[in-house]
Write a protein that holds these residues in place. Sequence first.
Motif, PDB file in Angstrom:
ATOM      1  N   GLY A   1       8.901   1.992   8.675  1.00 56.57           N
ATOM      2  CA  GLY A   1       7.486   2.332   8.770  1.00 56.57           C
ATOM      3  C   GLY A   1       7.217   3.740   9.237  1.00 56.57           C
ATOM      4  O   GLY A   1       6.232   3.983   9.928  1.00 56.57           O
ATOM      5  N   GLU A   2       8.089   4.682   8.877  1.00 62.41           N
ATOM      6  CA  GLU A   2       7.918   6.067   9.301  1.00 62.41           C
ATOM      7  C   GLU A   2       8.004   6.993   8.102  1.00 62.41           C
ATOM      8  O   GLU A   2       8.635   6.674   7.094  1.00 62.41           O
ATOM      9  CB  GLU A   2       9.006   6.467  10.309  1.00 62.41           C
ATOM     10  N   SER A   3       7.395   8.167   8.244  1.00 64.31           N
ATOM     11  CA  SER A   3       7.574   9.207   7.240  1.00 64.31           C
ATOM     12  C   SER A   3       8.917   9.884   7.505  1.00 64.31           C
ATOM     13  O   SER A   3       9.563   9.641   8.530  1.00 64.31           O
ATOM     14  CB  SER A   3       6.455  10.250   7.349  1.00 64.31           C
ATOM     15  N   TYR A   4       9.325  10.739   6.584  1.00 60.33           N
ATOM     16  CA  TYR A   4      10.582  11.474   6.753  1.00 60.33           C
ATOM     17  C   TYR A   4      10.578  12.246   8.079  1.00 60.33           C
ATOM     18  O   TYR A   4      11.521  12.180   8.860  1.00 60.33           O
ATOM     19  CB  TYR A   4      10.770  12.431   5.565  1.00 60.33           C
ATOM     20  N   PHE A   5       9.503  13.000   8.340  1.00 64.23           N
ATOM     21  CA  PHE A   5       9.449  13.821   9.551  1.00 64.23           C
ATOM     22  C   PHE A   5       9.281  12.987  10.817  1.00 64.23           C
ATOM     23  O   PHE A   5       9.801  13.349  11.870  1.00 64.23           O
ATOM     24  CB  PHE A   5       8.367  14.902   9.423  1.00 64.23           C
ATOM     25  N   GLU A   6       8.545  11.882  10.748  1.00 66.29           N
ATOM     26  CA  GLU A   6       8.454  10.991  11.904  1.00 66.29           C
ATOM     27  C   GLU A   6       9.841  10.451  12.244  1.00 66.29           C
ATOM     28  O   GLU A   6      10.237  10.425  13.411  1.00 66.29           O
ATOM     29  CB  GLU A   6       7.509   9.819  11.624  1.00 66.29           C
ATOM     30  N   HIS A   7      10.569  10.032  11.204  1.00 67.13           N
ATOM     31  CA  HIS A   7      11.904   9.494  11.436  1.00 67.13           C
ATOM     32  C   HIS A   7      12.846  10.578  11.979  1.00 67.13           C
ATOM     33  O   HIS A   7      13.670  10.306  12.858  1.00 67.13           O
ATOM     34  CB  HIS A   7      12.468   8.885  10.155  1.00 67.13           C
TER      35      HIS A   7
ATOM     36  N   ALA B   1      12.011  13.087  13.875  1.00 71.41           N
ATOM     37  CA  ALA B   1      11.676  13.300  15.289  1.00 71.41           C
ATOM     38  C   ALA B   1      12.283  12.207  16.167  1.00 71.41           C
ATOM     39  O   ALA B   1      12.831  12.496  17.241  1.00 71.41           O
ATOM     40  CB  ALA B   1      10.155  13.348  15.468  1.00 71.41           C
ATOM     41  N   VAL B   2      12.194  10.963  15.719  1.00 77.30           N
ATOM     42  CA  VAL B   2      12.770   9.861  16.500  1.00 77.30           C
ATOM     43  C   VAL B   2      14.283  10.012  16.590  1.00 77.30           C
ATOM     44  O   VAL B   2      14.873   9.894  17.668  1.00 77.30           O
ATOM     45  CB  VAL B   2      12.385   8.488  15.898  1.00 77.30           C
ATOM     46  N   ALA B   3      14.920  10.298  15.455  1.00 79.84           N
ATOM     47  CA  ALA B   3      16.376  10.451  15.449  1.00 79.84           C
ATOM     48  C   ALA B   3      16.809  11.601  16.362  1.00 79.84           C
ATOM     49  O   ALA B   3      17.790  11.479  17.111  1.00 79.84           O
ATOM     50  CB  ALA B   3      16.869  10.680  14.025  1.00 79.84           C
TER      51      ALA B   3
ATOM     52  N   GLY C   1      19.706  14.236  21.402  1.00 79.52           N
ATOM     53  CA  GLY C   1      19.869  15.013  22.637  1.00 79.52           C
ATOM     54  C   GLY C   1      20.526  14.208  23.758  1.00 79.52           C
ATOM     55  O   GLY C   1      21.552  14.626  24.308  1.00 79.52           O
ATOM     56  N   PRO C   2      19.954  13.049  24.100  1.00 81.20           N
ATOM     57  CA  PRO C   2      20.580  12.231  25.140  1.00 81.20           C
ATOM     58  C   PRO C   2      21.994  11.774  24.774  1.00 81.20           C
ATOM     59  O   PRO C   2      22.874  11.691  25.637  1.00 81.20           O
ATOM     60  CB  PRO C   2      19.636  11.029  25.267  1.00 81.20           C
TER      61      PRO C   2
END
Length: 87
Positions: A15-21, A23-25, A30-31
């Motif tokens: 349920g995400e756009s390419y850029f939303e996904h 950002a989540v990834a 980083g962590p």
Amino acid sequence: MSLKRLFTEHPDSVGESYFEHMAVALSFAGPLLMAGLAALVHAVLPFLCLTTASRIVKRLHARMTSRHPHPGSHDSRERMLAWDPVI
């Protein structure tokens, strides 16, 4: 499989756009890098970073397993207007 589907099939499934996904990834990347560095330090100097890596991984696991697809996710066509790798 089309090039477009390669970039959108998985983000669509959550349920995400390419850029939303993206950002989540990246918010996980980083962590995870920090946990890896802490584990590396701990491997060489076992008296340092005793619980750092495991604490980060546990927090990320809890975050990942509690994620749900976005309610009212955009339809695929609407998302592709924002970015289309075929153009």
